[in-house]
Design a protein around this motif. Structure first.
Motif, PDB file in Angstrom:
ATOM      1  N   LYS A  59       0.633  -1.261   0.095  1.00 44.22           N
ATOM      2  CA  LYS A  59       0.086  -0.042   0.038  1.00 44.22           C
ATOM      3  C   LYS A  59       0.932   1.360   0.217  1.00 44.22           C
ATOM      4  O   LYS A  59       0.502   2.228  -0.734  1.00 44.22           O
ATOM      5  CB  LYS A  59      -0.974  -0.094   1.337  1.00 44.22           C
ATOM      6  CG  LYS A  59      -1.924   1.060   1.244  1.00 44.22           C
ATOM      7  CD  LYS A  59      -2.975   0.756   2.297  1.00 44.22           C
ATOM      8  CE  LYS A  59      -4.058   1.915   2.726  1.00 44.22           C
ATOM      9  NZ  LYS A  59      -3.419   3.189   3.394  1.00 44.22           N
ATOM     10  N   PRO A  60       2.017   1.223   0.872  1.00 45.81           N
ATOM     11  CA  PRO A  60       2.772   2.620   0.836  1.00 45.81           C
ATOM     12  C   PRO A  60       3.400   2.808  -0.580  1.00 45.81           C
ATOM     13  O   PRO A  60       3.602   3.883  -1.084  1.00 45.81           O
ATOM     14  CB  PRO A  60       3.792   2.371   1.849  1.00 45.81           C
ATOM     15  CG  PRO A  60       3.094   1.478   2.822  1.00 45.81           C
ATOM     16  CD  PRO A  60       2.355   0.509   1.635  1.00 45.81           C
ATOM     17  N   TYR A  61       3.787   1.786  -1.283  1.00 46.65           N
ATOM     18  CA  TYR A  61       4.291   1.975  -2.615  1.00 46.65           C
ATOM     19  C   TYR A  61       3.362   2.138  -3.777  1.00 46.65           C
ATOM     20  O   TYR A  61       3.773   2.609  -4.658  1.00 46.65           O
ATOM     21  CB  TYR A  61       5.072   0.637  -3.137  1.00 46.65           C
ATOM     22  CG  TYR A  61       6.199   0.412  -2.132  1.00 46.65           C
ATOM     23  CD1 TYR A  61       7.572   0.922  -2.434  1.00 46.65           C
ATOM     24  CD2 TYR A  61       6.251  -0.207  -1.183  1.00 46.65           C
ATOM     25  CE1 TYR A  61       8.554   0.644  -1.620  1.00 46.65           C
ATOM     26  CE2 TYR A  61       7.370  -0.791  -0.261  1.00 46.65           C
ATOM     27  CZ  TYR A  61       8.617  -0.073  -0.625  1.00 46.65           C
ATOM     28  OH  TYR A  61       9.496  -0.422   0.235  1.00 46.65           O
ATOM     29  N   THR A  62       2.013   1.991  -3.449  1.00 49.02           N
ATOM     30  CA  THR A  62       1.075   1.768  -4.532  1.00 49.02           C
ATOM     31  C   THR A  62      -0.424   2.802  -4.139  1.00 49.02           C
ATOM     32  O   THR A  62      -0.474   4.009  -4.674  1.00 49.02           O
ATOM     33  CB  THR A  62       0.412   0.606  -4.850  1.00 49.02           C
ATOM     34  OG1 THR A  62       0.182  -0.056  -3.699  1.00 49.02           O
ATOM     35  CG2 THR A  62       1.644  -0.421  -5.506  1.00 49.02           C
ATOM     36  N   PHE A  63      -1.215   2.324  -3.476  1.00 48.31           N
ATOM     37  CA  PHE A  63      -2.464   2.816  -3.253  1.00 48.31           C
ATOM     38  C   PHE A  63      -2.504   4.207  -2.514  1.00 48.31           C
ATOM     39  O   PHE A  63      -3.274   4.982  -2.799  1.00 48.31           O
ATOM     40  CB  PHE A  63      -3.359   1.971  -2.889  1.00 48.31           C
ATOM     41  CG  PHE A  63      -3.958   0.894  -3.582  1.00 48.31           C
ATOM     42  CD1 PHE A  63      -5.111   1.128  -4.283  1.00 48.31           C
ATOM     43  CD2 PHE A  63      -3.403  -0.451  -3.819  1.00 48.31           C
ATOM     44  CE1 PHE A  63      -5.530   0.144  -5.557  1.00 48.31           C
ATOM     45  CE2 PHE A  63      -3.702  -1.289  -4.901  1.00 48.31           C
ATOM     46  CZ  PHE A  63      -4.911  -0.893  -5.598  1.00 48.31           C
ATOM     47  N   ASP A  64      -1.294   4.131  -1.726  1.00 45.81           N
ATOM     48  CA  ASP A  64      -1.280   5.655  -0.861  1.00 45.81           C
ATOM     49  C   ASP A  64      -0.900   6.823  -1.873  1.00 45.81           C
ATOM     50  O   ASP A  64      -0.818   7.902  -1.344  1.00 45.81           O
ATOM     51  CB  ASP A  64      -0.282   5.368   0.230  1.00 45.81           C
ATOM     52  CG  ASP A  64      -0.598   4.612   1.314  1.00 45.81           C
ATOM     53  OD1 ASP A  64      -1.853   4.457   1.347  1.00 45.81           O
ATOM     54  OD2 ASP A  64       0.276   4.242   2.292  1.00 45.81           O
TER      55      ASP A  64
END
Length: 417
Positions: free
Chosen positions: A154-159
């Motif tokens: 998530k920190p690398y993508t959807f965030d």
């Protein structure tokens, strides 16, 4: 050598995790969540994820995947099956230089053909693949792609995404319920959104009246020269929208007949059949046609980037079809740097470069920083400020379940030009 896929993902989850060959992989080592640790590979002593066919892909904390590991890099290669634009030098060269690795990109233009290639055994030749999101269920059920750890990725993508691409806003097209492989925001993550746009039609706003191109009916009107792009897959969906028919369900005989007649009427009205998007763009630019059916942001962006802003992939009152190119990690052995590459492709500067590549298609990306930092020219070419309204008035492409019923209609219609 190709080999048959022995069982589907559903069957796989009922078995113990099968491991691929355990030969050592020499080359550059990824971040702490990559090959250098055993995380994601099962209990202590098991092979790490990148040596297992369908192990879940973990991700390192604290942005560690953005930097090479401490071990020496000796030149691994990432093989990526994807679309034009991803191969641009400004997209790939920074990764190659930083990680002292190579990337080989095999470009395709048809989701079904690319899927058939992987299913027939070519999955062994690739590490990552980028499909339109509707193909995730087929890829996962065929046991071709790995699950991803959502919380870790998530920190690398959807965030990094704009709101409409987040779980909180109901974006489900990267997540699958493994009971039936339907899209489900509470399901397992199988891919990361990378680039998106819409399929509609293109109009020359200098020659087509605004009152006419407010509806797809303009392509059926006698007063305009219309070119039909021989791309049944998208064309049939747009015809269904024009006819008020949901593309993403099984269709009745009456609906099929309605689509048949509308398709025949469209081709009867058309001036020319165009074999590819380059031909469509040329026909628009030369003035041979006023309307191109179908077109979309991925086709039209090339004309607009060249300064021809009178050509617009317009979304009329019936709406458009939204596609989202989504990158997946394939089964089988992976280079240790593969997770670094996935993280790199999602990084803000990479997304900006992919949105405006030195070669290939010009499309929007879901990354907030890239869209916020777009220049005035990029905002106008990509119609960034129009995107929220376009999406609200459109449907997300989730797959036509009985597409084969419409292929004979399209073939017969082509004989009418």
């Amino acid at each position: 050598m190709s080999r048959e896929i022995p069982f589907t993902r559903r069957e796989f989850t009922k078995r113990a995790a099968a491991t691929a060959g355990l030969a050592a992989i020499a080359g550059c080592t990824g971040g702490d969540g990559g090959g250098s640790s055993g995380d994601g590979g099962g209990s202590s002593g098991d092979a790490p994820w990148y040596q297992q066919e369908l192990a879940e892909v973990p991700a390192a904390e604290n942005e560690a995947l953005y930097e090479p590991g401490e071990t020496d890099e000796t030149g691994e290669t990432i093989n990526h099956l994807t679309w034009t634009g991803y191969d641009a030098s400004n997209v790939q060269d920074p990764f190659r230089n930083q990680f002292e690795c190579d990337t080989q990109l095999d470009l395709f233009t048809s989701n079904p053909k690319a899927f058939n290639r992987l299913e027939s055994g070519e999955w062994e030749q690739f590490h990552q693949a980028t499909f339109d999101m509707a193909w995730l269920p087929d890829l996962a059920e065929a046991g071709l792609i790995r699950p991803l750890n959502y919380e870790q990725w998530k920190p690398y993508t959807f965030d990094k995404y704009i709101d409409m691409f987040t779980k909180d806003e109901g974006y489900a097209f990267a997540f699958l319920n493994e009971d039936d492989y339907s899209f489900d925001t509470d399901g397992t993550m199988y891919g990361v959104p990378q680039r998106f746009g819409w399929a509609s039609f293109v109009v020359n706003k200098d020659t087509v009246a605004e009152s006419d191109y407010g509806s797809y009916d303009a392509a059926w009107m006698d007063g305009y020269d219309v070119g039909v792009y021989d791309l049944m897959f998208w064309g049939i969906q747009i015809i269904m929208l024009r006819e008020g028919i949901d593309p993403y369900k099984e269709h009745t005989d009456e609906e099929i007949e309605q689509v048949r007649q509308a398709t025949f009427d469209l081709f009867d009205n058309a001036k020319t059949l165009l074999p590819d998007f380059a031909s469509m763009n040329q026909a628009m630019k030369s003035g041979e046609i006023d309307i191109g059916f179908i077109s979309g942001s991925w086709i039209n962006g090339t004309l607009r980037r060249g300064g021809d802003l009178n050509f617009e992939a317009h979304v009329p009152e019936e709406g458009s079809v939204i596609w989202v190119e989504t990158t997946c990690m394939l089964k089988g052995d992976q280079p240790t740097v593969s997770d670094n590459y996935l993280a790199y492709m999602q990084r803000e500067q990479t997304a900006t470069n992919l949105m405006w590549p030195t070669s290939g298609g010009t499309n929007a990306v879901p990354h907030q920083t890239a869209l916020d930092g777009a220049t005035d020219e990029q905002r106008e070419v990509l119609r960034i400020d129009d995107i929220p309204g376009i999406v609200d008035n459109s449907v997300f492409y989730t797959g036509v379940p009985d597409l084969d019923k419409f292929e004979p209609i399209w073939r017969e219609a082509k004989s009418r030009i």
